[in-house]
Design a protein around this motif. Sequence first.
Motif, PDB file in Angstrom:
ATOM      1  N   ALA A   1      46.323   9.992  -8.753  1.00 13.85           N
ATOM      2  CA  ALA A   1      47.769   9.785  -8.732  1.00 13.85           C
ATOM      3  C   ALA A   1      48.219   9.215  -7.390  1.00 13.85           C
ATOM      4  O   ALA A   1      49.083   8.322  -7.336  1.00 13.85           O
ATOM      5  CB  ALA A   1      48.488  11.095  -9.013  1.00 13.85           C
ATOM      6  N   ALA A   2      47.628   9.709  -6.298  1.00 15.90           N
ATOM      7  CA  ALA A   2      47.982   9.186  -4.971  1.00 15.90           C
ATOM      8  C   ALA A   2      47.544   7.735  -4.837  1.00 15.90           C
ATOM      9  O   ALA A   2      48.302   6.876  -4.370  1.00 15.90           O
ATOM     10  CB  ALA A   2      47.348  10.045  -3.889  1.00 15.90           C
ATOM     11  N   THR A   3      46.293   7.453  -5.285  1.00 18.00           N
ATOM     12  CA  THR A   3      45.798   6.083  -5.233  1.00 18.00           C
ATOM     13  C   THR A   3      46.672   5.165  -6.070  1.00 18.00           C
ATOM     14  O   THR A   3      46.963   4.030  -5.673  1.00 18.00           O
ATOM     15  CB  THR A   3      44.355   6.026  -5.779  1.00 18.00           C
ATOM     16  OG1 THR A   3      43.651   7.148  -5.281  1.00 18.00           O
ATOM     17  CG2 THR A   3      43.663   4.758  -5.358  1.00 18.00           C
ATOM     18  N   ALA A   4      47.104   5.664  -7.228  1.00 20.91           N
ATOM     19  CA  ALA A   4      47.910   4.846  -8.136  1.00 20.91           C
ATOM     20  C   ALA A   4      49.211   4.421  -7.470  1.00 20.91           C
ATOM     21  O   ALA A   4      49.648   3.274  -7.612  1.00 20.91           O
ATOM     22  CB  ALA A   4      48.212   5.635  -9.408  1.00 20.91           C
ATOM     23  N   LEU A   5      49.822   5.325  -6.708  1.00 25.97           N
ATOM     24  CA  LEU A   5      51.077   4.976  -6.036  1.00 25.97           C
ATOM     25  C   LEU A   5      50.830   3.887  -4.981  1.00 25.97           C
ATOM     26  O   LEU A   5      51.615   2.941  -4.856  1.00 25.97           O
ATOM     27  CB  LEU A   5      51.679   6.228  -5.393  1.00 25.97           C
ATOM     28  CG  LEU A   5      53.149   6.112  -5.032  1.00 25.97           C
ATOM     29  CD1 LEU A   5      53.982   5.871  -6.274  1.00 25.97           C
ATOM     30  CD2 LEU A   5      53.623   7.364  -4.314  1.00 25.97           C
ATOM     31  N   ILE A   6      49.709   4.017  -4.256  1.00 30.25           N
ATOM     32  CA  ILE A   6      49.357   2.994  -3.261  1.00 30.25           C
ATOM     33  C   ILE A   6      49.257   1.633  -3.941  1.00 30.25           C
ATOM     34  O   ILE A   6      49.830   0.645  -3.493  1.00 30.25           O
ATOM     35  CB  ILE A   6      48.013   3.331  -2.574  1.00 30.25           C
ATOM     36  CG1 ILE A   6      48.136   4.629  -1.780  1.00 30.25           C
ATOM     37  CG2 ILE A   6      47.562   2.191  -1.670  1.00 30.25           C
ATOM     38  CD1 ILE A   6      46.849   5.055  -1.105  1.00 30.25           C
ATOM     39  N   LEU A   7      48.527   1.603  -5.073  1.00 28.65           N
ATOM     40  CA  LEU A   7      48.294   0.332  -5.759  1.00 28.65           C
ATOM     41  C   LEU A   7      49.573  -0.231  -6.355  1.00 28.65           C
ATOM     42  O   LEU A   7      49.822  -1.439  -6.295  1.00 28.65           O
ATOM     43  CB  LEU A   7      47.245   0.516  -6.851  1.00 28.65           C
ATOM     44  CG  LEU A   7      45.850   0.078  -6.511  1.00 28.65           C
ATOM     45  CD1 LEU A   7      45.837  -1.428  -6.331  1.00 28.65           C
ATOM     46  CD2 LEU A   7      45.344   0.706  -5.227  1.00 28.65           C
ATOM     47  N   ALA A   8      50.394   0.653  -6.946  1.00 28.84           N
ATOM     48  CA  ALA A   8      51.633   0.177  -7.564  1.00 28.84           C
ATOM     49  C   ALA A   8      52.510  -0.491  -6.509  1.00 28.84           C
ATOM     50  O   ALA A   8      53.006  -1.605  -6.714  1.00 28.84           O
ATOM     51  CB  ALA A   8      52.371   1.345  -8.222  1.00 28.84           C
ATOM     52  N   VAL A   9      52.671   0.159  -5.353  1.00 29.15           N
ATOM     53  CA  VAL A   9      53.516  -0.410  -4.292  1.00 29.15           C
ATOM     54  C   VAL A   9      52.879  -1.675  -3.724  1.00 29.15           C
ATOM     55  O   VAL A   9      53.556  -2.685  -3.513  1.00 29.15           O
ATOM     56  CB  VAL A   9      53.768   0.648  -3.198  1.00 29.15           C
ATOM     57  CG1 VAL A   9      54.476   0.029  -2.014  1.00 29.15           C
ATOM     58  CG2 VAL A   9      54.585   1.798  -3.748  1.00 29.15           C
ATOM     59  N   ALA A  10      51.554  -1.631  -3.504  1.00 22.17           N
ATOM     60  CA  ALA A  10      50.875  -2.802  -2.938  1.00 22.17           C
ATOM     61  C   ALA A  10      51.005  -4.009  -3.857  1.00 22.17           C
ATOM     62  O   ALA A  10      51.308  -5.119  -3.405  1.00 22.17           O
ATOM     63  CB  ALA A  10      49.398  -2.487  -2.697  1.00 22.17           C
ATOM     64  N   GLY A  11      50.815  -3.791  -5.155  1.00 21.39           N
ATOM     65  CA  GLY A  11      50.926  -4.888  -6.115  1.00 21.39           C
ATOM     66  C   GLY A  11      52.308  -5.509  -6.088  1.00 21.39           C
ATOM     67  O   GLY A  11      52.451  -6.732  -6.097  1.00 21.39           O
ATOM     68  N   GLU A  12      53.316  -4.661  -6.013  1.00 25.80           N
ATOM     69  CA  GLU A  12      54.695  -5.177  -6.010  1.00 25.80           C
ATOM     70  C   GLU A  12      55.010  -5.925  -4.715  1.00 25.80           C
ATOM     71  O   GLU A  12      55.702  -6.942  -4.729  1.00 25.80           O
ATOM     72  CB  GLU A  12      55.680  -4.015  -6.180  1.00 25.80           C
ATOM     73  CG  GLU A  12      55.701  -3.468  -7.592  1.00 25.80           C
ATOM     74  CD  GLU A  12      56.421  -2.150  -7.683  1.00 25.80           C
ATOM     75  OE1 GLU A  12      56.495  -1.605  -8.786  1.00 25.80           O
ATOM     76  OE2 GLU A  12      56.900  -1.664  -6.652  1.00 25.80           O
ATOM     77  N   ILE A  13      54.499  -5.407  -3.590  1.00 28.30           N
ATOM     78  CA  ILE A  13      54.759  -6.089  -2.313  1.00 28.30           C
ATOM     79  C   ILE A  13      54.164  -7.491  -2.350  1.00 28.30           C
ATOM     80  O   ILE A  13      54.790  -8.461  -1.942  1.00 28.30           O
ATOM     81  CB  ILE A  13      54.172  -5.292  -1.135  1.00 28.30           C
ATOM     82  CG1 ILE A  13      54.979  -4.014  -0.921  1.00 28.30           C
ATOM     83  CG2 ILE A  13      54.184  -6.128   0.150  1.00 28.30           C
ATOM     84  CD1 ILE A  13      54.507  -3.162   0.214  1.00 28.30           C
ATOM     85  N   LEU A  14      52.956  -7.608  -2.885  1.00 32.59           N
ATOM     86  CA  LEU A  14      52.313  -8.922  -2.886  1.00 32.59           C
ATOM     87  C   LEU A  14      52.923  -9.846  -3.924  1.00 32.59           C
ATOM     88  O   LEU A  14      53.017 -11.051  -3.694  1.00 32.59           O
ATOM     89  CB  LEU A  14      50.814  -8.770  -3.127  1.00 32.59           C
ATOM     90  CG  LEU A  14      50.066  -8.221  -1.921  1.00 32.59           C
ATOM     91  CD1 LEU A  14      48.608  -8.023  -2.258  1.00 32.59           C
ATOM     92  CD2 LEU A  14      50.205  -9.136  -0.715  1.00 32.59           C
ATOM     93  N   ALA A  15      53.354  -9.305  -5.057  1.00 36.53           N
ATOM     94  CA  ALA A  15      53.976 -10.168  -6.065  1.00 36.53           C
ATOM     95  C   ALA A  15      55.290 -10.714  -5.515  1.00 36.53           C
ATOM     96  O   ALA A  15      55.603 -11.892  -5.689  1.00 36.53           O
ATOM     97  CB  ALA A  15      54.217  -9.390  -7.352  1.00 36.53           C
ATOM     98  N   GLY A  16      56.074  -9.861  -4.833  1.00 39.18           N
ATOM     99  CA  GLY A  16      57.271 -10.335  -4.131  1.00 39.18           C
ATOM    100  C   GLY A  16      58.475 -10.580  -5.010  1.00 39.18           C
ATOM    101  O   GLY A  16      59.545 -10.870  -4.511  1.00 39.18           O
ATOM    102  N   PHE A  17      58.345 -10.492  -6.343  1.00 37.93           N
ATOM    103  CA  PHE A  17      59.542 -10.614  -7.177  1.00 37.93           C
ATOM    104  C   PHE A  17      59.465  -9.625  -8.331  1.00 37.93           C
ATOM    105  O   PHE A  17      58.546  -8.817  -8.376  1.00 37.93           O
ATOM    106  CB  PHE A  17      59.740 -12.030  -7.680  1.00 37.93           C
ATOM    107  CG  PHE A  17      58.530 -12.622  -8.330  1.00 37.93           C
ATOM    108  CD1 PHE A  17      58.251 -12.360  -9.667  1.00 37.93           C
ATOM    109  CD2 PHE A  17      57.658 -13.420  -7.616  1.00 37.93           C
ATOM    110  CE1 PHE A  17      57.139 -12.891 -10.267  1.00 37.93           C
ATOM    111  CE2 PHE A  17      56.533 -13.950  -8.218  1.00 37.93           C
ATOM    112  CZ  PHE A  17      56.275 -13.689  -9.526  1.00 37.93           C
ATOM    113  N   GLY A  18      60.392  -9.696  -9.238  1.00 40.20           N
ATOM    114  CA  GLY A  18      60.491  -8.662 -10.256  1.00 40.20           C
ATOM    115  C   GLY A  18      61.284  -7.515  -9.674  1.00 40.20           C
ATOM    116  O   GLY A  18      62.072  -7.702  -8.751  1.00 40.20           O
ATOM    117  N   GLU A  19      61.090  -6.301 -10.218  1.00 39.63           N
ATOM    118  CA  GLU A  19      61.782  -5.165  -9.633  1.00 39.63           C
ATOM    119  C   GLU A  19      60.786  -4.061  -9.356  1.00 39.63           C
ATOM    120  O   GLU A  19      59.723  -4.004  -9.949  1.00 39.63           O
ATOM    121  CB  GLU A  19      62.905  -4.670 -10.543  1.00 39.63           C
ATOM    122  CG  GLU A  19      62.441  -4.287 -11.926  1.00 39.63           C
ATOM    123  CD  GLU A  19      63.565  -3.612 -12.715  1.00 39.63           C
ATOM    124  OE1 GLU A  19      64.668  -3.493 -12.194  1.00 39.63           O
ATOM    125  OE2 GLU A  19      63.290  -3.199 -13.848  1.00 39.63           O
TER     126      GLU A  19
END
Lengths: 274, 269
Positions: free
Chosen positions: B195-213
């Motif tokens: 669960a902790a790793t998942a939060l890291i990945l979810a935030v990291a993915g969104e930061i790199l994508a840069g759009f969406g919500e």
Amino acid sequence: MTAQATSLGTVRRLPRTLALRLGVPVVAVVLWQLAARAHGSVFFPTPARIVEHGYHLWFSGPAGRAFLTDAAVCDLLPSLGRVLAGFALAAVLGIVLGLALGRSRTVYALCDPVLQFARAVPPPALVPVFVVVFDLGTPMQLASIVFGAIWPVLINTAEGVRGIDPLRLDVAATVRMRPAERIVLLYLPAALPRIFAGLRLSLSLSLILMVFSELLPGTADGIGFQLTDAQTRSDLLTVWAVMVLLGTLGHLFNSVLLTVERMALGRHRAAHRS
Amino acid sequence: MSPATARRKRTGRARDALLGAVGALVAFAACEALSRSGMVRRAYLPPASEVLVRAVELGGDTAFLNGVGATLEAWATGLALACALAIPLGLLLGSVPAAGQAARVLIEFLRPVPSVALIPLVSLLLGAGSETTIALVTYACVWPVLFNTVYGLGETDPQAKDTLRAFGFGRLAVLLRAGLPSAAPFIAAGVRIAAATALILAVAGEILAGFGEGLGTFIAQAGMATDGTRDVLAGVVWAGALGLVVNLALTAVERRLFPWAPEHRGSRI
């Protein structure tokens, strides 16, 4: 079961173990090759082409430079330097701070909530802050790696020190051990198994953060940069080659750490038995 | 435990909690002072009180909350998918020794691939969207759950298995009656780590994508803005709070379901 019988059993099982360890990867790669060739998709090149591409990309340079190409010198070496330096810094800082915090119940209680919060923050979330403070470049990347990877080592070290047998502390007080002696003879050995558990987590985090900080727009070199660069050019062979390389690196780092752990803990266990 | 020891333990815990609150206040005051004194540029480290006010303000912002919701959704979906894949696979690999040994070699080679390195490939394959984030989260979460399932099955009491076999129970029944209960605490611990790793990945993915919500998108966009550090840090406060809540909730569930698990005797990862 006697020791002799155990070793005999191990010897008899050796060919099977070897067959599994070597045979399974070979079979898997052959299956991958056949499936990729049959499918013929641009997105899934065959492993043979990936390896060949990686070889041309990085390891076909002049012999004088250990066969490294310009691309390897530009992209692999800075990344390796960053991840190793970041991991080493996080490990040293984490162990030192963990020792300092774990020795006193009061100090530990003071820091616990702050530590728990810092650890709960997903490290990539702070990378934009480091970008503002350090600009893009190696200092920013090092800060990201250290900040992300320090917590498992720090918390595990502190917990390991806290879990020390009170009897041993009494003995140390009776024989008037100096603080430095206490650290080397008492705290470090007691915390070692947990320190290594923390180091293993930190190592994979370091690798993730190295790649992440290099994937950010504006980076100029590194494995991650090569990855984004290949992505924008839709150069899937390079993307795959980089992933295979990163997996190999991760496996290599992990194996080295496990060997060190086995040596350190083996000696530690032997010392405790005698 | 005698009443006196119990009382001492309780007062000790209360003292620790008080000290913790003091520590948090000191850290907060130190950040505030460091920023106000002008030793650090305000664009680098805005005063802690301003960050906190902004974080509270964001709590009333519907667009921001929707973003947090989207992040949590990707997080939960990825984690659930990973569990649905990893637990049955782990049970299979853990109960069939040959399959376990064969798979171990492959897993040893797949696991070290840093999950963020998959972002370019996955986004080429799936485009930039929540599918990409979910795929990344799933990949990263499969390993801790799978490992802990296999490891937990290995800890099954051999005598219990033999007894069940002697009664004529089949392989599946032995697995469900002896293996699964002994592996369950380990599986739960694996899910908590994932669960902790998942939060890291979810935030990291969104930061790199840069759009969406999403929370990561908010942080990435605030990072681009001039003087956006306050917003970035407010987002970080939210991210940290989410991580903390998730971890506390999962630890509490674990403790309630498996009070006998060795992990809860005063240690944590």
